[in-house]
Design a protein around this motif. Structure first.
Motif, mmCIF file in Angstrom:
data_model
loop_
_atom_site.group_PDB
_atom_site.id
_atom_site.type_symbol
_atom_site.label_atom_id
_atom_site.label_comp_id
_atom_site.label_asym_id
_atom_site.label_seq_id
_atom_site.Cartn_x
_atom_site.Cartn_y
_atom_site.Cartn_z
ATOM 1 N N GLY A 171 0.804 -1.214 0.000
ATOM 2 C CA GLY A 171 0.000 0.000 0.000
ATOM 3 C C GLY A 171 0.835 1.260 0.000
ATOM 4 O O GLY A 171 2.067 1.229 -0.126
ATOM 5 N N TRP A 172 0.160 2.398 0.166
ATOM 6 C CA TRP A 172 0.820 3.697 0.042
ATOM 7 C C TRP A 172 1.594 4.056 1.308
ATOM 8 O O TRP A 172 1.011 4.479 2.307
ATOM 9 C CB TRP A 172 -0.223 4.775 -0.246
ATOM 10 N N ASP A 173 2.900 3.883 1.261
ATOM 11 C CA ASP A 173 3.751 4.310 2.371
ATOM 12 C C ASP A 173 5.155 4.670 1.899
ATOM 13 O O ASP A 173 6.020 4.994 2.709
ATOM 14 C CB ASP A 173 3.826 3.225 3.455
ATOM 15 N N GLY A 174 5.390 4.597 0.585
ATOM 16 C CA GLY A 174 6.696 4.941 0.049
ATOM 17 C C GLY A 174 7.735 3.854 0.196
ATOM 18 O O GLY A 174 8.921 4.092 -0.049
ATOM 19 N N ILE A 175 7.306 2.646 0.589
ATOM 20 C CA ILE A 175 8.227 1.533 0.841
ATOM 21 C C ILE A 175 7.873 0.360 -0.071
ATOM 22 O O ILE A 175 6.696 0.090 -0.323
ATOM 23 C CB ILE A 175 8.153 1.091 2.316
ATOM 24 N N ASP A 176 8.891 -0.337 -0.541
ATOM 25 C CA ASP A 176 8.682 -1.538 -1.351
ATOM 26 C C ASP A 176 8.420 -2.711 -0.410
ATOM 27 O O ASP A 176 9.314 -3.501 -0.104
ATOM 28 C CB ASP A 176 9.915 -1.792 -2.224
ATOM 29 N N ASN A 177 7.181 -2.842 0.045
ATOM 30 C CA ASN A 177 6.854 -3.819 1.082
ATOM 31 C C ASN A 177 6.970 -5.263 0.616
ATOM 32 O O ASN A 177 7.204 -6.159 1.430
ATOM 33 C CB ASN A 177 5.429 -3.567 1.595
ATOM 34 N N SER A 191 19.574 -3.790 -10.632
ATOM 35 C CA SER A 191 19.888 -2.527 -9.962
ATOM 36 C C SER A 191 19.753 -1.334 -10.901
ATOM 37 O O SER A 191 19.415 -0.230 -10.472
ATOM 38 C CB SER A 191 21.302 -2.577 -9.379
ATOM 39 N N SER A 192 19.960 -1.552 -12.185
ATOM 40 C CA SER A 192 19.848 -0.456 -13.153
ATOM 41 C C SER A 192 18.411 -0.002 -13.348
ATOM 42 O O SER A 192 18.169 1.090 -13.875
ATOM 43 C CB SER A 192 20.438 -0.883 -14.500
ATOM 44 N N ASN A 193 17.447 -0.825 -12.918
ATOM 45 C CA ASN A 193 16.027 -0.496 -13.090
ATOM 46 C C ASN A 193 15.343 -0.102 -11.783
ATOM 47 O O ASN A 193 14.135 0.143 -11.779
ATOM 48 C CB ASN A 193 15.283 -1.689 -13.695
ATOM 49 N N GLN A 194 16.088 -0.044 -10.701
ATOM 50 C CA GLN A 194 15.467 0.211 -9.405
ATOM 51 C C GLN A 194 15.190 1.688 -9.147
ATOM 52 O O GLN A 194 14.443 2.021 -8.229
ATOM 53 C CB GLN A 194 16.345 -0.363 -8.289
ATOM 54 N N VAL A 246 17.105 7.829 -5.828
ATOM 55 C CA VAL A 246 16.765 6.938 -4.718
ATOM 56 C C VAL A 246 16.260 5.622 -5.293
ATOM 57 O O VAL A 246 15.224 5.587 -5.963
ATOM 58 C CB VAL A 246 15.695 7.555 -3.800
ATOM 59 N N ALA A 247 16.984 4.548 -5.050
ATOM 60 C CA ALA A 247 16.581 3.242 -5.562
ATOM 61 C C ALA A 247 15.397 2.704 -4.775
ATOM 62 O O ALA A 247 15.400 2.716 -3.540
ATOM 63 C CB ALA A 247 17.753 2.266 -5.488
ATOM 64 N N CYS A 248 14.375 2.248 -5.497
ATOM 65 C CA CYS A 248 13.174 1.654 -4.889
ATOM 66 C C CYS A 248 12.551 2.591 -3.861
ATOM 67 O O CYS A 248 12.164 2.182 -2.758
ATOM 68 C CB CYS A 248 13.495 0.299 -4.267
ATOM 69 N N GLY A 249 12.456 3.855 -4.228
ATOM 70 C CA GLY A 249 11.800 4.845 -3.392
ATOM 71 C C GLY A 249 10.436 5.197 -3.948
ATOM 72 O O GLY A 249 9.969 4.602 -4.930
ATOM 73 N N ASP A 251 8.956 4.875 -7.790
ATOM 74 C CA ASP A 251 9.678 3.901 -8.604
ATOM 75 C C ASP A 251 8.783 2.703 -8.924
ATOM 76 O O ASP A 251 7.856 2.370 -8.175
ATOM 77 C CB ASP A 251 10.935 3.412 -7.881
ATOM 78 N N LEU A 252 9.087 2.042 -10.018
ATOM 79 C CA LEU A 252 8.342 0.865 -10.442
ATOM 80 C C LEU A 252 8.427 -0.218 -9.366
ATOM 81 O O LEU A 252 9.508 -0.565 -8.904
ATOM 82 C CB LEU A 252 8.912 0.336 -11.757
ATOM 83 N N GLY A 253 7.262 -0.728 -8.949
ATOM 84 C CA GLY A 253 7.232 -1.779 -7.940
ATOM 85 C C GLY A 253 7.082 -1.278 -6.522
ATOM 86 O O GLY A 253 7.120 -2.070 -5.582
#
Length: 608
Positions: free
Chosen positions: A90-96, A105-108, A115-118, A121-123
């Motif tokens: 859900g909406w919390d800014g974290i990749d749960n 890593s190039s797509n994070q 910011v990677a996976c922030g 970001d996708l996912g």
């Protein structure tokens, strides 16, 4: 005033707005502003985009919010990311759920913010709860004005910058509405050519609200309140004309401006204002706010409000009109601001820490109507590149839903968040449920002893539904379940104690599910809590604990009769079945009998 008074000065566009709530055609209706679907027991929230014409993302985000609500309302849980899980991110800014972290890593860092996976970001935050959206719509009244400054936006798009403004006006553009000004600030005195004078025309709508309207020391605004000079100081934030009416008819003018104080000591508060709310757009906001009184107590119903702006990636809250000053609710405003900052990776701060302003929307909504108000400064440009629109909107999508959730009682929501009260409470999971051989199925809820829950069943209850598979349902799942109505069971206090998730002592309240002993299927259940001060709902289980609800299987529990009667029934059935079979076989092998239906000429002598 009539409805035409809300239309823009130049193109005559009114500000479009939308009311969203469950059964919007019901409830009370305010015909004057066309506001129906008013319910005294539902908290209200106002969401406003595009005070400033050039800030295009400030209406892209609310439009995406509207699209999300329309599409997902009433929908069963959906596996949005196709990972086999439902509502796990859900909406919390974290990749749960680790979807983003599983990428190369190039797509994070798909949005390129470093910011990677922030957030954005996708996912990340891609599998939110559809049930949460439905619950919020059914228990809130949402007023959304996606584009307040329609006249100004049209001018920015068609004349000042053009449709491809990101190429030539990325960090500039037309800001104000299109009021026809003169050097004295008195209007209307139309220009001879009836065209927009870009040197002086227009009013900054976010400097035109009445609370602390003007230009005190240090604030941005004209050198003198209500004055606009071509190419003069602060023309871009011209706050509108000075008021010329003696509202209290005491022979004085503008001696008690809107600040919540009795400046002229006449026993009245804010009755002879200096200026503000002079524009059709701000008049519309004022009327929509102050006419929204569902319970008839004379106060506006908006407990929270949100306004989108751009740019700078910030979350702002009152006060904005003064520096080194704090509101009475500062601790709680800070808490919610930090939560939304974490959701978006935006910097949270008091508005005046950026720069002081006067007459802005949030100071007015909070200062006059005690509405917890936040400004979101979206993105990195007034006119974003087309390829940045989608991820920027996604990054900000959770913010309005958070504001809607806390609209019931934002102060108490902050208190329980700061004290971490509600997160330590828990609803009994399926593994902890004992299904008795007959009767109601008891479900326990462990509460903090200080949690002020109300016993009103409309607010505090166990929601449950029995879903029973049928032969017509090959795949009995959420799609079929969504049509099954939820029932309510009241919670009753008990003497039993429990251990909260933080290790402290709690108390058990219990509700019974009255399922017939003959029923077979699955029971879905969840708890919804309301507080004595009106906060609602607090739901259990949380998404982290198991999703939208728990599920238990119910076997056939009805008795099969006494042993003696069962043996007698068996003997009777055995006699009839086996006795009948024996008689039939005997007749089949009896040589002295002809077959039934044999013609007379074919019968034996013994048969004549």
């Amino acid at each position: 005033m009539g409805i035409d008074d809300y239309e823009g000065w130049f193109y005559n566009h009114a500000s479009p707005w939308l009311k969203i709530t469950g059964d919007v055609a019901g409830g009370e209706c305010n015909v004057y502003v066309g506001d129906c679907g008013n319910y005294a027991d539902r908290p209200d929230v106002m969401l406003v985009g595009n005070h400033h014409a050039r800030e295009w993302m400030s209406y892209e985000v609310p439009m995406m919010f509207i699209e999300t609500v329309v599409y997902y309302y009433g929908m069963a849980g959906v596996d949005n990311d196709g990972d086999g899980l439902v509502d796990e991110d859900g909406w919390d800014g974290i990749d749960n759920d680790g979807d983003c972290l599983s990428l190369n890593s190039s797509n994070q860092d798909s949005n390129g913010d470093g910011v990677a996976c922030g957030p954005g970001d996708l996912g990340v935050d891609e599998d939110f709860s559809e049930q949460f959206i439905t619950d919020m719509i059914n228990t809130r009244e949402i007023y959304i004005i996606p584009m307040l400054n329609v006249d100004g936006n049209r001018y920015d798009r068609e004349e000042y910058c053009g449709e491809s403004a990101w190429e030539n006006c990325r960090t500039s553009g037309w800001r104000k509405n299109l009021r026809d000004n003169t050097v004295t600030g008195v209007t209307p005195i139309p220009d001879v050519d009836e065209e927009v004078d870009e040197g002086c025309d227009g009013v900054d709508l976010n400097r035109n609200f009445q609370f602390e309207w003007g230009a005190p020391l240090g604030a941005t605004g004209p050198l003198f309140p209500g004055m606009c000079y071509a190419s003069g100081p602060n023309n871009d934030v011209y706050n509108g004309p000075v008021d010329t009416v003696d509202q209290d008819e005491d022979g004085k003018l503008n001696e008690d401006h809107v600040d919540g104080k009795d400046d002229d000591a006449d026993g009245l508060i804010d009755e002879d204002w200096m200026g503000g709310n002079s524009e059709p757009e701000t008049k519309f906001i004022q009327d929509l706010t102050e006419m929204n009184d569902d319970d008839g107590d004379g106060a506006s119903e908006f407990k929270v409000s949100l306004t989108w702006h751009s740019f700078s990636e910030l979350v702002l809250w009152p006060w904005g009109h003064c520096t080194n000053c704090y509101s009475p609710d500062d601790e709680y405003l800070v808490y919610h601001g930090q939560v939304m900052g974490d959701m978006t990776n935006y910097a949270p701060m008091q508005s005046s820490d950026l720069y002081p302003t006067t007459g802005d929307f949030c100071d007015w909504h909070y200062g006059v109507h005690n509405s917890y108000c936040y400004t979101i400064e979206i993105g990195n440009a007034f006119h974003e590149y087309p390829e940045d629109i989608a991820h920027t909107a996604v990054r900000n999508l959770g913010v309005p839903f958070y504001m809607i959730e806390i609209a019931d009682d934002p102060r108490y929501r902050a208190i329980v968040g700061i004290e971490n009260t509600t997160s330590s409470q828990w609803l009994a999971s399926p593994d902890e449920i004992h299904v008795p051989k007959n009767g109601d199925i008891p479900i326990g809820l462990c509460l903090d002893t200080t949690f002020p829950f109300t016993t009103d069943i409309n607010r505090t209850h166990l929601m449950w539904r029995l879903v029973e598979p049928t032969r017509q349902q090959d795949d009995f799942g959420p799609t079929e379940w969504i049509a099954v109505e939820w029932e309510k069971s009241a919670f009753v206090e008990s003497a039993a104690t429990c251990i909260l998730l933080d290790g402290s002592n709690g108390t058990i309240v219990e509700a019974g599910i009255p399922v017939p002993d003959t029923s077979v299927g699955k029971i879905h259940y969840k708890a919804m809590l309301g507080t004595t001060n009106g906060a609602f709902p607090f739901t259990y289980p949380t998404l982290e604990e198991g999703g939208n609800y728990y599920e238990i299987s119910i076997p056939y529990r009805a008795g099969f009769g006494s042993t003696i009667l069962s043996l007698m029934m068996f003997a009777f059935i055995a006699t009839m079945v086996w006795g009948g079979l024996g008689y039939t076989l005997k007749e089949m092998f009896n040589d002295d009998r002809d077959a039934l239906g044999l013609p007379a000429e074919m019968r034996t002598k013994g048969d004549s």
